[in-house]
Motif scaffolding. Structure first.
Motif, short mmCIF file in Angstrom:
data_model
loop_
_atom_site.label_atom_id
_atom_site.label_comp_id
_atom_site.label_asym_id
_atom_site.label_seq_id
_atom_site.Cartn_x
_atom_site.Cartn_y
_atom_site.Cartn_z
N ILE A 25 4.85 1.30 2.82
CA ILE A 25 4.19 1.32 1.51
C ILE A 25 5.19 1.53 0.38
O ILE A 25 4.93 1.14 -0.77
CB ILE A 25 3.08 2.40 1.48
CG1 ILE A 25 1.89 1.92 2.31
CG2 ILE A 25 2.65 2.75 0.08
CD1 ILE A 25 0.80 2.95 2.49
N LYS A 26 6.33 2.12 0.66
CA LYS A 26 7.31 2.45 -0.39
C LYS A 26 7.52 1.33 -1.41
O LYS A 26 7.48 1.58 -2.62
CB LYS A 26 8.66 2.84 0.24
CG LYS A 26 8.73 4.28 0.65
CD LYS A 26 9.96 4.61 1.46
CE LYS A 26 11.24 4.54 0.73
NZ LYS A 26 12.39 5.06 1.50
N PRO A 27 7.71 0.07 -0.99
CA PRO A 27 7.97 -0.99 -1.98
C PRO A 27 6.79 -1.28 -2.92
O PRO A 27 6.97 -1.89 -3.97
CB PRO A 27 8.28 -2.22 -1.13
CG PRO A 27 8.58 -1.71 0.23
CD PRO A 27 7.86 -0.42 0.38
N PHE A 28 5.58 -0.86 -2.57
CA PHE A 28 4.40 -1.16 -3.39
C PHE A 28 4.26 -0.21 -4.58
O PHE A 28 3.41 -0.42 -5.43
CB PHE A 28 3.11 -1.10 -2.55
CG PHE A 28 3.06 -2.15 -1.47
CD1 PHE A 28 3.03 -3.50 -1.78
CD2 PHE A 28 3.03 -1.78 -0.14
CE1 PHE A 28 2.98 -4.46 -0.79
CE2 PHE A 28 2.99 -2.73 0.86
CZ PHE A 28 2.96 -4.07 0.53
N GLY A 29 5.04 0.87 -4.61
CA GLY A 29 4.96 1.81 -5.71
C GLY A 29 3.77 2.75 -5.65
O GLY A 29 3.49 3.48 -6.60
N CYS A 30 3.06 2.76 -4.55
CA CYS A 30 1.92 3.64 -4.35
C CYS A 30 2.42 4.97 -3.79
O CYS A 30 3.22 4.99 -2.86
CB CYS A 30 0.94 2.97 -3.37
SG CYS A 30 -0.45 4.00 -2.88
N LYS A 31 1.96 6.07 -4.35
CA LYS A 31 2.33 7.38 -3.84
C LYS A 31 1.57 7.62 -2.54
O LYS A 31 0.46 7.14 -2.37
CB LYS A 31 2.03 8.46 -4.86
CG LYS A 31 2.91 8.34 -6.10
CD LYS A 31 2.42 9.25 -7.21
CE LYS A 31 3.27 9.18 -8.44
NZ LYS A 31 3.47 7.89 -9.02
N VAL A 32 2.18 8.39 -1.64
CA VAL A 32 1.56 8.65 -0.34
C VAL A 32 1.42 10.14 -0.10
O VAL A 32 2.34 10.92 -0.38
CB VAL A 32 2.40 8.03 0.81
CG1 VAL A 32 1.83 8.40 2.17
CG2 VAL A 32 2.45 6.51 0.67
N MET A 33 0.25 10.53 0.41
CA MET A 33 0.01 11.89 0.88
C MET A 33 -0.39 11.79 2.34
O MET A 33 -1.24 10.95 2.69
CB MET A 33 -1.12 12.55 0.09
CG MET A 33 -1.52 13.92 0.66
SD MET A 33 -3.01 14.58 -0.09
CE MET A 33 -2.37 15.15 -1.63
#
Length: 181
Positions: free
Chosen positions: A69-77
């Motif tokens: 997901i890192k390249p999508f710019g979405c933060k992850v929890m």
């Protein structure tokens, strides 16, 4: 409005988390996935602000999905039921912004989401692999640096010198293996 995708392998838990978060005035669950692979598809298609996922899921684990997901710019929890040795390093390397226990109160989940959106990082001390007292001060330094404060601004004349803050920062870099140059 904070747009959220949730990924959880247990259907009842997925529904419960979604319902709780939809009760918040400033949050909207825009997608639900039952595995890491579906989470990636939803994040790509819906472009949420944050994706909350379980660490253990079918198809792709939460950590594998977070790395993708890192390249999508979405933060992850990432939420987990219990601590596993060595996971914290992978959480940091995957740029996961929140790493919490599932048995945390629901208010803590909503507050943590808001703080992550504000560019903070939230990690449960129980999930960190090292000495919790060291990690607590390191997290304070990371939060201050995330707020774009300099080393001079992060040092507190009553408790720390600039050199001490630099030492914490060096330790943090070593732990997450970031390039220093």
């Amino acid at each position: 409005m904070i747009r959220i995708v949730i990924a959880e392998g247990q259907e009842m838990l997925l529904g419960a988390i979604g319902s709780l978060l939809n009760l918040e005035d400033d949050m909207e669950v825009v997608g639900k996935a039952s595995n890491g692979k579906e989470a990636l598809i939803l994040v790509h298609r819906l472009q949420p602000d944050i994706c909350i996922m379980d660490i253990e899921m079918p198809e792709k684990s939460g950590l594998e999905a977070a790395e993708a997901i890192k390249p999508f710019g979405c933060k992850v929890m990432i939420l987990t039921t219990f601590a596993r040795k060595g996971c914290f390093q992978r959480v940091l390397q995957a740029d996961v912004r929140g790493y919490l226990l599932m048995d945390s109160p629901s208010e803590e989940l909503a507050c943590s989401i808001r703080r992550i959106i504000e560019r903070k990082r939230i990690y449960s001390p129980e999930l960190m692999d090292d000495d919790p007292s060291d990690n607590e001060r390191e997290m304070e330094v990371l939060e201050l640096l995330a707020d774009h404060q300099t080393t001079n601004e992060t040092s507190n004349p009553q408790s720390n010198t600039t050199g001490t803050v630099r030492n914490y920062f060096s330790t943090i870099i070593d732990k997450i293996k970031l390039p220093t140059g």
